[in-house]
Design a protein around this motif. Structure first.
Motif, PDB file in Angstrom:
ATOM      1  N   SER A 100       0.849  -1.198   0.000  1.00 46.64           N
ATOM      2  CA  SER A 100       0.000   0.000   0.000  1.00 46.64           C
ATOM      3  C   SER A 100       0.878   1.240   0.000  1.00 46.64           C
ATOM      4  O   SER A 100       2.060   1.179   0.368  1.00 46.64           O
ATOM      5  CB  SER A 100      -0.918   0.020   1.224  1.00 46.64           C
ATOM      6  N   LYS A 131      -3.757   3.668  -1.089  1.00 46.67           N
ATOM      7  CA  LYS A 131      -4.027   2.817  -2.236  1.00 46.67           C
ATOM      8  C   LYS A 131      -3.291   1.498  -2.079  1.00 46.67           C
ATOM      9  O   LYS A 131      -2.323   1.386  -1.326  1.00 46.67           O
ATOM     10  CB  LYS A 131      -3.596   3.515  -3.530  1.00 46.67           C
ATOM     11  N   TYR A 132      -3.743   0.496  -2.848  1.00 48.75           N
ATOM     12  CA  TYR A 132      -3.155  -0.831  -2.788  1.00 48.75           C
ATOM     13  C   TYR A 132      -2.831  -1.300  -4.206  1.00 48.75           C
ATOM     14  O   TYR A 132      -3.571  -1.027  -5.152  1.00 48.75           O
ATOM     15  CB  TYR A 132      -4.117  -1.819  -2.127  1.00 48.75           C
ATOM     16  N   GLU A 154      -2.042   0.396  -9.450  1.00 46.65           N
ATOM     17  CA  GLU A 154      -3.111   0.079  -8.516  1.00 46.65           C
ATOM     18  C   GLU A 154      -3.870  -1.150  -8.992  1.00 46.65           C
ATOM     19  O   GLU A 154      -4.234  -1.262 -10.165  1.00 46.65           O
ATOM     20  CB  GLU A 154      -4.058   1.270  -8.372  1.00 46.65           C
ATOM     21  N   CYS A 155      -4.124  -2.092  -8.091  1.00 50.80           N
ATOM     22  CA  CYS A 155      -4.912  -3.286  -8.402  1.00 50.80           C
ATOM     23  C   CYS A 155      -5.464  -3.841  -7.095  1.00 50.80           C
ATOM     24  O   CYS A 155      -4.909  -3.603  -6.021  1.00 50.80           O
ATOM     25  CB  CYS A 155      -4.082  -4.338  -9.140  1.00 50.80           C
ATOM     26  N   ASP A 156      -6.566  -4.578  -7.183  1.00 58.00           N
ATOM     27  CA  ASP A 156      -7.239  -5.017  -5.968  1.00 58.00           C
ATOM     28  C   ASP A 156      -6.703  -6.330  -5.409  1.00 58.00           C
ATOM     29  O   ASP A 156      -7.065  -6.732  -4.314  1.00 58.00           O
ATOM     30  CB  ASP A 156      -8.744  -5.125  -6.201  1.00 58.00           C
ATOM     31  N   SER A 157      -5.830  -7.021  -6.166  1.00 50.95           N
ATOM     32  CA  SER A 157      -5.246  -8.268  -5.673  1.00 50.95           C
ATOM     33  C   SER A 157      -3.976  -8.572  -6.458  1.00 50.95           C
ATOM     34  O   SER A 157      -3.762  -8.039  -7.555  1.00 50.95           O
ATOM     35  CB  SER A 157      -6.229  -9.435  -5.819  1.00 50.95           C
ATOM     36  N   ASN A 195      -4.863 -10.345  -9.829  1.00 56.57           N
ATOM     37  CA  ASN A 195      -5.396  -9.410 -10.811  1.00 56.57           C
ATOM     38  C   ASN A 195      -4.272  -8.576 -11.426  1.00 56.57           C
ATOM     39  O   ASN A 195      -4.230  -8.357 -12.636  1.00 56.57           O
ATOM     40  CB  ASN A 195      -6.435  -8.507 -10.160  1.00 56.57           C
ATOM     41  N   TYR A 204     -15.033   7.311  -6.903  1.00 57.66           N
ATOM     42  CA  TYR A 204     -14.828   6.447  -5.746  1.00 57.66           C
ATOM     43  C   TYR A 204     -15.606   6.913  -4.524  1.00 57.66           C
ATOM     44  O   TYR A 204     -16.107   6.107  -3.748  1.00 57.66           O
ATOM     45  CB  TYR A 204     -13.327   6.419  -5.424  1.00 57.66           C
TER      46      TYR A 204
END
Length: 214
Positions: free
Chosen positions: A43, A51-52, A65-68, A71, A148
């Motif tokens: 992060s 953000k992550y 940036e990505c959620d996993s 991904n 967002y």
């Protein structure tokens, strides 16, 4: 994309450029050059929120940036980056085992120069060699926040993207809306002093403040 590449390649071959074409094949398949990146999932503090995603170093340095992890790896792979190694990161903490992922991608400088010299357009190159980074300007991040921000789909949905971005960059839209409430006591002259403020946006902000249900 493939159709555009083939169309341009056919034009190139029609011009009897077989000598340079053989050089390109040698560049790509016989003696390719590579660029490398190392990425790890973590992060970071964005301009407006945490953000992550992937932190990237190497040929490029920045963020994606990505959620996993899965991904993010999938997106990089679809953009031509090849995963060649994963290993425990030197950043590994005692409680969490973190991995660093090493990617490479072939560099084709002769082919790139050819595209630009023949067609005078670098937009095709941007599609062919998409950067692994998604570093955004403060305006782009503010616009992202508009989509967002939970209030954008509730109370703030009547506020235009442009007005939101101007107020967000000026730190006048916060999570609890306290700063935005303060605008209720601002004069038109004070609102016009907000950076990048325009008269039509100022009127929109004033109308919005007057109609807002606090």
């Amino acid at each position: 994309m493939e159709e555009i590449i083939l169309e341009n390649l056919n034009k190139f071959l029609d011009n009897n450029n077989l000598g340079r074409f053989s050089q390109i094949l040698n560049e790509i398949y016989v003696h390719p050059q590579y660029e490398y990146i190392e990425v790890y999932y973590d992060s970071w503090k964005g301009k407006f929120r945490e953000k992550y995603g992937f932190i990237i170093t190497g040929s490029y340095s920045g963020y994606r940036e990505c959620d996993s992890i899965s991904n993010g790896l999938h997106k990089l792979g679809s953009e031509g980056w090849n995963l060649i190694l994963s290993q425990p990161s030197i950043r590994t903490r005692t409680d969490i085992l973190e991995y660093a992922y090493i990617f490479n991608r072939k560099k084709t400088p002769l082919f790139d120069d050819l595209i630009i010299s023949e067609y005078g357009d670098s937009s095709l190159l941007k599609k062919l060699h998409k950067s692994p980074l998604d570093n955004k300007t403060i305006k782009e991040e503010a616009l992202e926040e508009y989509k967002y921000d939970v209030y954008a789909f509730q109370q703030l949905k009547k506020l235009s993207e442009k007005a939101y971005v101007i107020l967000k960059i000026a730190n006048l839209i916060s999570d609890n809306l306290n700063n935005l409430m303060d605008l209720e006591n601002w004069s038109m002259e004070e609102i016009m002093e907000i950076p990048s403020m325009e008269l039509d946006i100022a009127n929109e902000v004033i109308n919005f403040i007057q109609e807002f249900q606090w």
